[in-house]
Every structure is written in C-alpha cells, then in structure tokens.
Design an enzyme around this catalytic site. Structure first.
Site, PDB file in Angstrom:
ATOM      1  N   THR A  34       0.549  -1.477  -0.058  1.00  0.00           N
ATOM      2  CA  THR A  34       0.075   0.034  -0.114  1.00  0.00           C
ATOM      3  C   THR A  34       1.075   1.296  -0.166  1.00  0.00           C
ATOM      4  O   THR A  34       1.827   1.338   0.492  1.00  0.00           O
ATOM      5  CB  THR A  34      -0.878   0.225   1.105  1.00  0.00           C
ATOM      6  OG1 THR A  34      -1.805  -1.480   1.273  1.00  0.00           O
ATOM      7  CG2 THR A  34      -2.092   1.027   0.930  1.00  0.00           C
ATOM      8  N   GLY A  58       2.896  -2.815   8.403  1.00  0.00           N
ATOM      9  CA  GLY A  58       2.974  -3.383   9.503  1.00  0.00           C
ATOM     10  C   GLY A  58       4.675  -3.705   9.949  1.00  0.00           C
ATOM     11  O   GLY A  58       4.955  -4.484   9.105  1.00  0.00           O
ATOM     12  N   GLU A  82      -7.276  -6.959   2.836  1.00  0.00           N
ATOM     13  CA  GLU A  82      -7.842  -8.286   2.030  1.00  0.00           C
ATOM     14  C   GLU A  82      -8.858  -7.645   1.355  1.00  0.00           C
ATOM     15  O   GLU A  82      -9.333  -9.251   1.103  1.00  0.00           O
ATOM     16  CB  GLU A  82      -7.455  -9.271   3.113  1.00  0.00           C
ATOM     17  CG  GLU A  82      -6.822  -9.905   3.922  1.00  0.00           C
ATOM     18  CD  GLU A  82      -5.531  -9.942   3.284  1.00  0.00           C
ATOM     19  OE1 GLU A  82      -5.438 -10.296   2.006  1.00  0.00           O
ATOM     20  OE2 GLU A  82      -4.084 -10.083   3.370  1.00  0.00           O
TER      21      GLU A  82
END
Lengths: 688, 688
Positions: free
Chosen positions: A145, A184, A436
């Site tokens: 992303t 993350g 997702e």
C-alpha cells in the site's frame, strides 16, 4: 481507600448465583456442543496452549488497558519475542502459533513469517531470505500500500528500473503519494521488506512486481542511505503495531532481489520473462478469506459471550407484568436478558456466530478440495470459490463489526469502559472491513461471476449441476413467478422453504441487473448499488445453506467428528435447529424489503416471519448463557469485567478502576498552578 | 529525513485543484446557504469566537493526537482554565461559551455551571453554592449514576437518612453497587458534588433526592474523611475527562444541604414536604434533548464534510466507461466521488445533516413556545413535545453514530488514522446513544404517548386538530386501506405524497400494537420490538415533516431571517429541494420492508423509489462539495488531514506522521535486549 470498601459486596442477587441459575436451566450438554464445534484434536490444542500462555508472566494482561502507545509498543515487542521463544521451545506449528496469538490478542510489530517469499521466491531466494526470516535473524515486513494507493495495486507509483550496466534495480519514489504507508512492523521494527514496485526495463512498463530489500542496518538499526522510514502515527486501534511509511531516493538493489519464481528480468538484456496464469495466487486469496471468516466466527462468539453473560447479571427496572422475587420474597429488578428487546438485539448475534462456524468450515473444506483438484490440473471450481469467498469476506466482516458494536451498546454505560473488553477488541477488529479487499470493492467480484453464470445457456448446466449458484439461478429461470407457500409461522421453520426464498431473492436481483446491463446498456458504475445488493443476497444464501447442510446427517461412514457428535445428540440438534432458524428468519426480517420486492413473500407472510422470530427468542432464552459458554472463549482472552465466566462483574469493575494510573499522578495544587482551579481564583468573573 | 523528501509533491492532479474544480461547478451561492442555516447574528458570533480561540496558544491542537491519557487530562485542565479566563474577559454568555466549546472540541473535566442547583436549589442555597460555583471558587460535579444503576434512577442504592438529634443527613453506600460511577469531573477535579440519594426519614423512604456535598479539602484537594474517590479508568473515548467513582461511609451533612426548592424535610420532626407536579422538570428534559439533536446536526455535518472533500481528492481505479483525462491528455484514476456507490454512501448523510438542522430548529421553537404557554399555566403541548423529543433524541443520535462510522469507512484505509479527524470525534460522540436516556428505553415514552393518542375517540379531536400526530393517525383511521398513487419515479418527489406515506406507515404500526395490547392482552415486554419500530416510524415522520415545512413559504411578515433567505433564493430552494427529497426517499428505501408490509406501496412502486433516488444522486453530485462547505465547519474544528478545506490531504498526512513521538523513542539495540530482535538470536529455532 477507606477501610469499609474492602468488605462491601454488590447488592443481591449476586452475579455468580444468577449465572449458575442460567446454567442450570440449560436443555443440552454444553461440553458436547463445544466438542461438536472444535473436535477433540483442536480442543486438546486449545487447552494445551492456553495453559502455557496464560501462565507466562511476559503475557500478563493486567496492565494492558492502562498503557499509552509507546509503552504498549514495547510491551508488544517483548510479547512477540517471548512468543518466538515458546514457538521454538514447544516446536509449535503454524496452527498452534495461530492459537497462541488468538489468546494473546495483541497484534504486535513482528510478522510470524513471510508468505510472499515462500510463495514467490526461487529456491535460491528462499535459502537467502526465507530461512533467516523464519529463524528471526531478519525481521521482514510486506510493503504494498502507498499513501495515494490502496485497493488499486496497478496504480502503485514506486518504480523499480532495471540498470543493465550494473545488473541492478533502482528503487525510487517519484512523488509523495508513492510513499509506502500502513506497512505493519515497518515503523520501528523491520530490517528487511518485500516491496511492490512498478517494474521498468528497456523503457517498457511491466506492472507491479515484488522485490526484497534490506532497509535498516543490522547493527545500528538505522535506516540505510536513501531510505526514509517512520511510523504513520496514532490510529483507531492497532496501537501496539508500528505501521510505517517508507520513501526511496534512487536506491540500488541487485537483480537477484526481484522475487522471480513466476516472472523475471534477464541479466544484461533486461528482457522480461512473463509469469504463467495466476490461478495459484487466486487460491491463496481464497484461503486468506476463509481464514478471515474463521476470524469473524471468533469475533462474534467473543462479543456475544460478553453481552449475554452481562445481560444475565445486570438488572434494571421491575417488569410490572412479571416481577422477579428473591427467596426472601423481596422483589428485585428484572435481569435485562428477560426483556424481549435485549433478546432481539443479542440472540441473532449468537446465531450469526454459529452460522459463521459452519461457513468457515465449508470454505476451508472447499479450499482443500480445490487444492487437490488443481494439483491435478482441474481449476473448474476456482471461479465459484473465488467469487463466493470475496463476497463472504465482505458480508461476514461487515456483519461482525456491526454486531460487536451492537453487543457493546447493549451493555449500556459500562460497555463504554475499556474494562468491558469491547473497546480495544472492536478497535483492533475494525480494519477487517478494509484490508484484504475493501468490503465494497470485493462485491464486484461476486456480482461479475453470478452475472456470467446466469448469462450462460441454462441447458449448458442441466447435466452436471452440483454448483449451488447454478441451482438457485436455474430454479428461478424455470419459474420466475414462484411464490412462498407458508401459511403459518412454523411453516417458516422449513429449511427447504427457507433456501428457496433466499435463492429466489438472489436470482431475482441478478436477473434484473443482467437485464439492465445487457438490454438497457447501463454502465457498470451505474449498477454498483445493485452489485452490492446481489453480492449480499448471494452470500446470505450461502451462509443459510451451509448452516442448514451442517444439520443434515450425511450418512457417510467417514463423517467429520464434529458433525457426527452434533448429529448423534438430539439435544444438540434441537437447540442448533432453533439457532439456525433464528439466523435464517432474522436475516429475512432484516432484508424484508427485498423479499417483498421480488414478490416471493406477501405482506401477511412477513407478519408470520416476525411472529416466528419471537417464538424462536423464547425457545432460545433458557439456553442463551450455555450457547455462549459452548464457544469456549477463556477469560484470559475476553479480558472483560462484564463477560467473566464467574459473573463477578461489579467486583472486577471496581478492582480494575482502583488501578487506574490517573489516580496516582500528583496534581499541582499550589495557588498559581496552571492546571488546578483554586478558591477565589476567579472572583466575580462569570455571569449567568 | 533525507533531503529529497521536502521537495516531493503528490502526483497530479493536486487536491487543491480538484476541490476548486468542484467548487466551480456549484449551482448555488454557498455564502447565502450558510446564512440561511445560521442567520447573520449567529454567523457573527461564530466568526468572532473562532477568531479568538483558534489564535490562543493554550488551545493549540497540533499535539493532541499524540497525547497519552495523563497528558491529555492535564491539557484539558489547562484548556478549561483558559476558557474560564476568556469567558470572564469577553463576558461570553452561555451560548457564546457553548460555541467556544464546540470549536475546542475537547470534553474536559470542568462543567461550566451546575444547572441542578440552579433548578432545584432555594434562594439561600443558590447564594451559598451556585454563585461560588459560577465563579469557579468551587468546582462541582453531578453524581447520579451508580455502578449498579444507570437508566433506573428509582433503583439507586445510596441513602441519605435524616438524623433528628443533630438535624443532619447521613450519606451512606450500603453496597459496592451503590458506588457512584461515570461521574464527569469527579475522578481528580471536583471539590463539591450534587448527589442523588434515597431520602429516608422516620423510617420511611421518599425516593431519590438531590443533596450537595463538599467532597475534597479546599487546600490539600484530598477526599474528605469517609469518602472514597477515584477515576473509573480508560474508556472508548472521553479520555480527557476524569469520570469518577465515589463511595460514602456514614458521612454527615447539614439538613440545609438537601436541595429544597421543591421538596424538603422539616427540622426536628423529620416530616417530609412533597414536591408539586414535575411538569417543569419535563420541560428541562425537552430542552436538553433539543440541544442533543442540535449536536447531531453538527456531528453529521462534520462527518460529511471530511468524507465528501476527501472523496473528491482521492482517486482510485479508472472508470472504463468514462475515463478521466488531464489537460495533457494523460488518463488518470477516477475521483471516488464519481462512483455511484460512494455517492449512495455519502450523499444521504449530507441530507440527514440538513434534515436535523430543521428538526433541531423546530424543537427549539416549540420548546420556547411551550415555555411561554406553561408560564400561563397551559401545559397542553407538553405530552406531545416530551414524547417526540424522547424518540427524536434516540433516532437522531443512533443515526449520527452510524453515519459518522459510514463516512469514516468510506475514507478507506486512511479513515483508520487519527489524522482522518474521525477517530477521537467518533469515540467522544458515542456516549450520546446512552446518556440522557438510553436510546432503546427512550422509545417507550414515544410509543406510550402515541398509543394513548390513538386510543382516544377520534371525534374528540376533529375540532381543534393542529397536532401532527393526531393528523396522521386520523388520516389512517379514516382510511386504513389507502394506497400510494405514484406511477412514475418523479411522482415520489411530491411532498404531500411523501408525508402521507410516512404517516400511514407509522399509524399502521401503532394500530397493530394497540390491537395486540388491548384486544389480545399482550404484555408490554412482549411488544418492545414494535415499540421501537413505532418510535422510529413516528420520528422519521417528524424529521420529514419539519424539512418539508421549512421549504414552504410561510408568507408571515415576521418570518425567521434564515427561512426568508432560503425562500427568496430560487437557487437555494432548488438544491434544498433535491436534498430534502433524497432524505425522504432514502429513508423510505431503508425502511422499505415496513412501507411494503403496511400495504401502502407496491413492489413495483418500490422500484420507482429506487430509480428516483439514483436520479437525486445525479442531481446532487455537482453540488456535493459546496453543500458541505455551506455547513461552515472550520479546519480548526475538523482537525482532519483528509477533510481540509484546501485539499492538501497527502502533504498533511505526511507532515503529521513525521511528528509521531514513537519515531523519537530510542529502542534498546544491545544484543541482549529484551525488546529488540537481533541477528542469530534464534538460530534454528522455528520450523514451517
């Protein structure tokens, strides 16, 4: 605290007694139902791993609700490190590790392994990166992303340009919007990353491809030259995770760092070798979504457990028509679980949780089944599997988020306290609606597929018709004006009738959309609201179907242990049948507009549905507490003063509040203090 | 950070240009619409007070999103103290103070005054407590809720027993559940409290009454002897407020501390003087709920402003049917505001905000009107007013919470970041569904009232029939089988027809419930789900009615300035008419099941409604950004990187992220560190 507090008890009746009374009313064997949900092998694992993690001091949760972000982050790092030590010590496999993480319930910075390298790396690359990653010699993160790009991977801006002269790739961020974002473990922890970047070679663009990059110095842990890294800042939840951003300023990596199992760039010439078909990557997506639906079943079970137990303990107002009395004859307030509105808010959540148990099981089964077929070159079931799993991820996670919040509000004021066990739980669960695959975008997959199916010539199917989607579409096409035959409330308990209703409604919506697009040349964009409706209708049909199927004896000798236990125990079958009917009919009630609009049921039949739903609430009432007990969610995971198994709600609320650190800070009480209000500080200043 | 970052720009087109293009498309005068919403006097106040607060360094918000709880609490104390200084300096009245708090948007520990003493204290008591409270010589809090009791005030456990010998009350907490709980400002700040306790005298119970008590030493700020006080701990939001708990161990206070404007205990004899009728206290409730609905309109406007502006700036995917091109001909991704699904998610929220503007105005008007009548002894309108305000508080706050979250999710991944401006906003707004009457309990008030109305003999009304509730109930009773006459989508733009539909549906639900209770002896508890439906239907009718009425020229010379501006400008009337129709028809679509079930509309008419809704989305699209600009919510209040007026979304996200304190903490990188993962730390430990 003054002395008398310690001896104070809550007023009677005590929560522990109320819950024991509830459990005494149960009509079925709770242990057996738990076995029917998990099976003996899984139960053994759950017990074994819980025993280990809940007794490990590093995993102590008693201070978690009071931690600020930095404190929480460092706690999560310790937790992850300890978890890795336990994985090593007990040789836990992936599933056992997952169970431990489930109980620990603190999403931290460290990913347990790097599936991308596993899936897309060559054997050499696995040797070089995967093994060390699994050994935690390197800590990796997955960077796809960007600040300006979420759902549309094709639109990513980061570039990886092949430089023939040095046989390297140059990684670069041309714009601010190219900054990797939300990654993350990147903010402070990872020293390696798999990044998705636009591959360029010989002036041509080949779209997004994965590259592996070392991003921090292994000794000083500082970002390497040309790489800018930071944490993206505070969030709704997930504050123990260091979601990070990253920008590249013409950073060079060797050609061998492009993950090349499927596609690659040739040395020197820069020629591009394109990948084979991506059916396999679709398989992975299907699996990930099955896992998310499994997560939904746990989330719903957890929310229902807290709200149902607290509702049995909490009493408010006296029901004039049926006042409750203690042994001594004193009239006490009514447990809020006895109010029909509270039952109407909470029992459907129990039913949703059980529905998701059986749909997640079905999804995993069909995934494994597909893997077997595909290894033999048969991909025929993939399209249906991929379409359904997309829509189910969307429907189930949206349902979960809404139901968790409904359960929280059903706990009144105390639901707002972190001690309810709802706050961080809800905040950490939320991203499931976005990651997702955004829940709205995903519905396109499902709708596109069912449109294709219904466009085909029905006869093409009439032969081998095992596909449920085809079944209900054919039923509709053969008889579009079919109507519901129910004449009494209990007629709606007929599973055949229920499935016909859900199939008819879904097929009707599909047929309308097909007509609009094919015959009235409507653009896809102008149909997006219907697209969303179609996906929801299709997936609600699947949820109902999987639940109903699970209740039907298969008569196969090799029947799954969990289903066998269910089918062999009439007491379990009876209560599960009520729960299944509540799920189906409450869903119909919520979507009543569509069931009426498609003409399948009439206005008077809708009244029959409503009255059957009320009867089902009465049927379920005596089993409510045991139905959530059966989910077998330990207090260690709930971390809830309201949802404790023993019902000691108020004692726990008070005990935890007395530990609030704000009670310890010393406020500056000198007359000139900036913060504290003092006598005469504002004489004559204000007016009414 | 490496040097090249500072010069990076987002990729084209820039957000600022996209928003200017949106604003250039507008069909109406934004400034005039703002004037039509607030009126010139209010606008002048908004501008004047914003100017002051946004330039005061104490109110700087740039660090707020990074603050932990203790830090935030001390910041809020400073903020409150500064606010009190400004109130004094600028002689702000209650409304001006409220505006300042609205812009500061940080619910802190200090209550701005104590309405309870004002409403229930004698002149003496006001002299003794109210004046010092207003001067902030004493800081008060209002302590009603207990650990074991929320909605049911009658069930409170704290006792106040009159002791004739010493002419005192003894305040005592007999059980742990009697602990005062959730009390704002009690945890660390207040030195006085108004508490609700069960009054006992001469062995008799007289129910809950208010008493004022000093709880902390004025010099040391320590709790007084016999009083245990603490903060209740972390919460979903409101973490700048020290919600507290408090227990009493036989604490004595003079008899004169019972707030005795209405009821009192006589010296020595302990005789109880009971209060007159409580109609006046109902009036206060009506006002508080009108204020909450005013808060809803602001919350919805704020959420819509962020989501609409960001959706205009954010681009994702290329719409194949209508690809967007830059001047240079390059095809760029489509602004997500151009996707019908996004419009369908967001435009109704704009419409809800405008609907609440006109309903909150109507509620305030009828409250003032009632105050005039009641001072003349006429309480005739109170019942209707109280019933409607109860249901409207419930409906509007639930709608607001859901819509804020819908808007947040419509912002994709970045909606999860605190920088979106949604996170603390949503978390602090949530309690509105629970306080001032739980949203489910409140619906009982509304349903009870409309049942009473419909039970009365219709003829009794036929004379003076100005009450809207009576109007629609009569319409239904006179013709229960009336059906909708619409044959084209645009027929549903007829306001007459719309109101008849809402009235018919509400009256139908009421008639059914009356029949069940009166003729089939159903218990109230068994009807609670209908009770909730009835209240929602009744209040949706009111929302629609107030919006429609606001669009009708009154032709009165003394017409309210805001309405006059609206009616005198055709461009405003046109866009507001579209917005009103969207609100009404989108609500019908959401409640389609009930409109079909009551037989008023047919399945084919429901298709007309849907298609009219899509047309309205098209009508509103060019005005979307200006419709939220008109709400006039300053960036200082939004504190949102996504919702900025200038559209510099990505620059702000990056700037704020780079200030995250987690980026500053030094992690221990020595090989034996507990927290950091190091090379070779786990050689050969894990397995796949």
């Amino acid at each position: 605290m003054t002395s008398n507090i310690k001896i104070l008890k809550p007023s009677d009746p005590q929560g522990s007694n109320l819950l024991s009374q509830e459990r005494a009313r149960t009509t079925f064997d709770v242990k057996k139902l738990t076995l029917a949900l998990y099976g003996s092998k899984e139960l053994e694992r759950l017990n074994r791993i819980l025993e280990i993690v809940e007794n490990d001091p590093v995993f102590d949760k008693s201070k978690i609700y009071y931690m600020g972000r930095n404190e929480l982050f460092e706690h999560a790092l310790k937790k992850d490190k300890r978890l890795v030590q336990l994985i090593k010590k007990h040789r836990w496999d992936v599933e056992e590790t997952h169970i431990a993480e489930l109980f620990l319930d603190l999403p931290g910075p460290v990913r347990m392994f790097i599936p991308t390298i596993f899936g897309q790396g060559t054997e050499e690359q696995k040797k070089k990166f995967l093994i060390p990653a699994i050994k935690y010699e390197i800590i990796g993160c997955y960077a796809q992303t960007e600040l300006g790009h979420g759902s549309n991977v094709q639109g990513l801006e980061t570039t990886a340009t092949y430089i023939p002269e040095t046989d390297e790739f140059e990684i670069h961020s041309p714009h601010l919007t190219a900054s990797k974002w939300w990654i993350g473990g990147l903010g402070r922890t990872a020293n390696h990353a798999v990044i998705m970047a636009q591959l360029k070679s010989n002036g041509k663009d080949f779209g997004p491809h994965p590259f592996i990059i070392q991003i921090r110095d292994m000794e000083t842990h500082q970002p390497l030259s040309g790489i800018t890294i930071g944490d993206v800042g505070p969030k709704f939840g997930y504050n123990a995770t260091d979601n990070g951003f990253m920008l590249f300023d013409h950073v060079r990596i060797p050609r061998s760092n492009m993950l090349s199992k499927y596609s690659q760039i040739k040395e020197g010439t820069g020629e591009y070798i394109s990948p084979p078909n991506d059916k396999l990557s679709y398989g992975t997506m299907v699996f990930v979504r099955a896992m998310i639906v499994t997560g939904v079943r746990v989330a719903l079970a957890r929310a229902a457990t807290i709200a149902i137990r607290y509702s049995a303990v909490r009493r408010q107002f006296v029901d004039k028509d049926e006042p409750k009395k203690l042994e001594n004859g004193r009239i006490v307030e009514t447990s809020i679980l006895d109010y029909t509105m509270q039952q109407y808010r909470l029992f459907p959540v129990i039913a949703q949780a059980y529905a998701c148990f059986y749909t997640s099981k079905a999804m995993v089964d069909s995934y494994l089944n597909y893997m077997k077929q595909s290894s033999g070159g048969d991909f025929s079931s993939l399209a249906d599997l991929h379409a359904s799993s997309s829509g189910l991820k969307s429907l189930a996670t949206s349902m979960a988020v809404d139901s968790i919040e409904d359960c929280r509000r059903a706990c009144g004021g105390h639901g707002y306290s972190s001690f309810s066990g709802f706050v961080t739980f809800y905040q950490n669960y939320l991203p499931n609606t976005t990651w997702e695959g955004d829940n709205y975008i995903l519905t396109h997959q499902t709708a596109r597929y069912v449109k294709v199916v219904s466009n085909k010539n029905p006869e093409a199917y009439s032969q081998s018709n095992t596909n449920p989607t085809i079944t209900y579409i054919l039923q509709f096409l053969n008889n579009p004006n079919q109507t519901c035959t129910a004449t009494t409330p209990s007629d709606f308990k007929n599973h055949e009738l229920q499935l016909r209703a859900f199939g008819h409604r879904a097929a009707y919506l599909i047929a309308n959309a097909v007509d609009q697009i094919d015959n009235h040349k409507k653009s896809w964009n102008s149909m997006l609201i219907e697209v969303n409706r179609i996906s929801r209708a299709h997936c609600q049909y699947i949820l109902a179907r999987n639940f109903i199927t699970a209740l039907q004896k298969s008569h196969q000798p090799n029947e799954d242990e969990r289903l066998r236990v269910l089918h062999d125990n009439p007491d379990l079958m009876e209560v599960m049948n009520s729960v299944c009917n509540l799920f189906v009919l409450n869903t119909m009630e919520k979507e009543l507009g569509e069931f009426l609009e498609c003409g399948y049921i009439t206005s008077s039949q809708s009244k029959l549905i409503r009255s059957q739903v009320y009867d089902l609430l009465k049927e379920i009432r005596p089993n409510a507490v045991s139905l959530v007990d059966a989910f077998y969610i330990p207090d260690f995971m709930l971390q809830s003063a309201l949802g404790r198994y023993d019902g000691k709600v108020y004692e726990t609320m008070f005990d935890w509040a007395s530990k609030e650190p704000l009670n310890e800070i010393t406020l500056d009480v000198n007359p000139n203090s900036e913060v504290l209000f003092r006598n005469n500080d504002y004489k004559g200043m204000a007016r009414l």
